[in-house]
Write a protein that holds these residues in place. Structure first.
Motif, mmCIF file in Angstrom:
data_model
loop_
_atom_site.group_PDB
_atom_site.id
_atom_site.type_symbol
_atom_site.label_atom_id
_atom_site.label_comp_id
_atom_site.label_asym_id
_atom_site.label_seq_id
_atom_site.Cartn_x
_atom_site.Cartn_y
_atom_site.Cartn_z
ATOM 1 N N ALA A 167 0.729 -1.353 -0.088
ATOM 2 C CA ALA A 167 -0.044 0.091 0.075
ATOM 3 C C ALA A 167 0.902 1.380 0.021
ATOM 4 C CB ALA A 167 -1.103 -0.234 1.098
ATOM 5 N N SER A 168 1.998 1.242 -0.605
ATOM 6 C CA SER A 168 2.852 2.365 -0.504
ATOM 7 C C SER A 168 2.876 3.154 -1.686
ATOM 8 C CB SER A 168 4.293 2.051 -0.357
ATOM 9 O OG SER A 168 4.966 0.823 -1.088
ATOM 10 N N ARG A 169 2.101 2.653 -2.892
ATOM 11 C CA ARG A 169 1.935 3.222 -4.279
ATOM 12 C C ARG A 169 0.617 3.978 -4.371
ATOM 13 N NH1 ARG A 169 4.085 0.311 -3.070
ATOM 14 N NH2 ARG A 169 2.801 -1.314 -3.779
ATOM 15 N N VAL A 170 -0.171 3.978 -3.317
ATOM 16 C CA VAL A 170 -1.610 4.637 -3.267
ATOM 17 C C VAL A 170 -1.493 5.814 -3.596
ATOM 18 C CG1 VAL A 170 -2.677 2.629 -2.024
ATOM 19 C CG2 VAL A 170 -1.646 4.705 -0.916
ATOM 20 N N MET B 128 8.331 -10.262 -5.570
ATOM 21 C CA MET B 128 7.677 -9.091 -5.045
ATOM 22 C C MET B 128 6.177 -9.148 -5.054
ATOM 23 S SD MET B 128 7.350 -5.519 -7.281
ATOM 24 C CE MET B 128 5.943 -6.029 -8.503
ATOM 25 N N TYR B 129 5.864 -8.546 -3.627
ATOM 26 C CA TYR B 129 4.547 -8.474 -3.397
ATOM 27 C C TYR B 129 3.949 -7.201 -3.505
ATOM 28 C CZ TYR B 129 0.462 -7.730 -0.493
ATOM 29 O OH TYR B 129 -0.786 -7.403 0.122
ATOM 30 N N VAL B 130 3.100 -6.515 -3.918
ATOM 31 C CA VAL B 130 2.921 -5.225 -4.261
ATOM 32 C C VAL B 130 1.133 -5.381 -4.100
ATOM 33 C CG1 VAL B 130 2.817 -5.262 -6.688
ATOM 34 C CG2 VAL B 130 3.162 -3.094 -5.545
ATOM 35 N N CYS B 131 0.998 -4.235 -3.439
ATOM 36 C CA CYS B 131 -0.925 -4.030 -3.485
ATOM 37 C C CYS B 131 -1.139 -2.571 -3.321
ATOM 38 C CB CYS B 131 -1.307 -4.555 -1.990
ATOM 39 S SG CYS B 131 -0.839 -3.812 -0.869
ATOM 40 N N LEU B 132 -2.127 -2.158 -4.048
ATOM 41 C CA LEU B 132 -2.661 -0.771 -4.461
ATOM 42 C C LEU B 132 -4.076 -0.931 -4.151
ATOM 43 C CD1 LEU B 132 -0.851 0.285 -7.480
ATOM 44 C CD2 LEU B 132 -0.507 1.111 -5.253
ATOM 45 N N LYS B 133 -4.662 0.310 -3.742
ATOM 46 C CA LYS B 133 -6.058 0.480 -3.698
ATOM 47 C C LYS B 133 -6.800 0.213 -4.883
ATOM 48 C CE LYS B 133 -9.188 4.006 -1.652
ATOM 49 N NZ LYS B 133 -9.313 5.228 -1.399
ATOM 50 N N ALA B 134 -7.814 -0.562 -4.867
ATOM 51 C CA ALA B 134 -8.846 -0.920 -6.289
ATOM 52 C C ALA B 134 -10.019 -0.343 -5.916
ATOM 53 C CB ALA B 134 -8.620 -2.385 -6.104
#
Length: 167
Positions: free
Chosen positions: A82-85, A109-115
């Protein structure tokens, strides 16, 4: 997030060098260390950097410049929760490319963003912030386009992408 930390930690041989990109106060840095990994953190917020340094070496860094902080191929894993939100599409996509350059071939890599929600400025109690909501398929495509083989995409309020560096 503890279950995701465990899943990511188990996907890497011990000890692996993991970058927590946008580590906040260091919660996940401490968790990865408990799993036998060596960790480094970066965060833009100087208060969080000071807190995170209690768990692992952490430096203040804008993710848009993360590739200037470490040599190419330094890390076995990058955790970006959640760091690139707060980045727009172009910057978030560029940062994914920087992550690919920082990983060793086959690195995870694990990456998550607001959807969910809307893209735009949001007034919060401690300030005004930009938020970017991504379509899950569009984000998975951006990850693949940055040089990753996408292993899985978990959909929910956040799109979570698990991937390996091709390069």
């Amino acid at each position: 997030m503890a279950d995701r930390v465990e899943r990511f930690a188990a996907s890497l041989p011990e000890p692996s060098l993991i970058l927590d990109a946008g580590c906040g106060p260091g919660r996940d840095l401490a968790r990865f260390r408990k799993h036998g990994h060596v960790v480094r953190g970066v965060d833009l917020n100087p208060v969080f950097v000071a807190m995170a340094n209690a768990h692992a070496p952490t430096s203040q860094c804008d993710l848009r410049e993360v590739a200037t902080r470490f040599p190419a191929g330094t890390f076995d894993g990058i955790w970006a929760s959640a760091s690139r939100v707060h980045l727009d599409r172009a910057d978030a996509t560029d940062v994914l490319g920087q992550f690919a350059g920082l990983l060793r071939p086959g690195g995870r890599m694990y990456v998550c963003l607001k959807a969910t929600g809307r893209t735009g400025w949001l007034d919060e109690p401690d300030g005004r912030r930009w938020y970017m909501a991504w379509d899950p398929d569009e984000f998975a495509s951006a990850v693949a386009g940055a040089g990753f083989a996408v292993d899985s995409v978990d959909r929910g309020p956040y799109v979570e992408v698990w991937a390996a560096c091709i390069g």
